[in-house]
Scaffold this active site. Sequence first.
Site, PDB file in Angstrom:
ATOM      1  N   SER A 140       0.829  -1.203   0.000  1.00 61.79           N
ATOM      2  CA  SER A 140       0.000   0.000   0.000  1.00 61.79           C
ATOM      3  C   SER A 140       0.866   1.257   0.000  1.00 61.79           C
ATOM      4  CB  SER A 140      -0.976  -0.065   1.184  1.00 61.79           C
ATOM      5  OG  SER A 140      -1.997   0.891   1.082  1.00 61.79           O
ATOM      6  N   ASP A 187     -10.299  -4.109  -5.493  1.00 64.68           N
ATOM      7  CA  ASP A 187      -9.651  -3.228  -4.520  1.00 64.68           C
ATOM      8  C   ASP A 187     -10.293  -1.839  -4.589  1.00 64.68           C
ATOM      9  OD1 ASP A 187      -7.916  -1.577  -3.047  1.00 64.68           O
ATOM     10  OD2 ASP A 187      -6.150  -2.733  -3.623  1.00 64.68           O
ATOM     11  N   HIS A 221      -8.399  -4.727  -0.752  1.00 63.79           N
ATOM     12  CA  HIS A 221      -7.069  -4.154  -0.519  1.00 63.79           C
ATOM     13  C   HIS A 221      -6.235  -5.011   0.425  1.00 63.79           C
ATOM     14  CE1 HIS A 221      -4.418  -0.749  -1.092  1.00 63.79           C
ATOM     15  NE2 HIS A 221      -4.231  -0.618   0.214  1.00 63.79           N
TER      16      HIS A 221
END
Length: 204
Positions: free
Chosen positions: A101, A151, A182
């Site tokens: 991320s 996502d 995610h």
Amino acid sequence: MKHIFREGRKDRPVLLLLHGTGGTEQDLLPLAGLIDKEASVLSVRGNVLENGMPRFFRRLEEGVFDHEDLVKRTEELHTFLDEAADYYQFERDNVIAVGYSNGANIAGSLIFHYENSLKGAILHHPMVPVKDSTLPKIKGLPVFIGAGENDPICEPEETKELKAILEKAEAEVELFWENQGHQLTEREVQAAAKWYESQFLAFE
């Protein structure tokens, strides 16, 4: 930068671990063991706080980067890697980033801004760090991208755009799709580990 360094075999890459928003330098240590338990590990904590949560650079809102800060923090991390290589006596040109991320985004930014900052990268759920950017010479750079078909933060079109940009700059990109939003799943990590082995351990 706050960090953990664990020395491994000198002939293996150094795994640079870069956590997601709200993480610390402890978060991705288990990943290193799954990818290469004999590699050295340099796990770094982001220097920016967002509502008390560590990050590697500021954002204006979810999915909207503060590009001025991104450039500054990317330079900061790049310089830190130079200093860490000197201090811990590892090969500076043998660093593989493993980011999730926000950590994947700062790793991507290193690729976008510096020609030889990374030997390769495993990017879990990254976004395009800089739009309309001319990349440095990264021909042959191995990059693994793990992404979610559903996502909500990093949508599939963003992933495809990043892959296309990297491939246009002649990086060697492998894209793995999951369907758990995610989240970083075990299956995605296993795919990254298999890719890493094929790229960096196949000729041992």
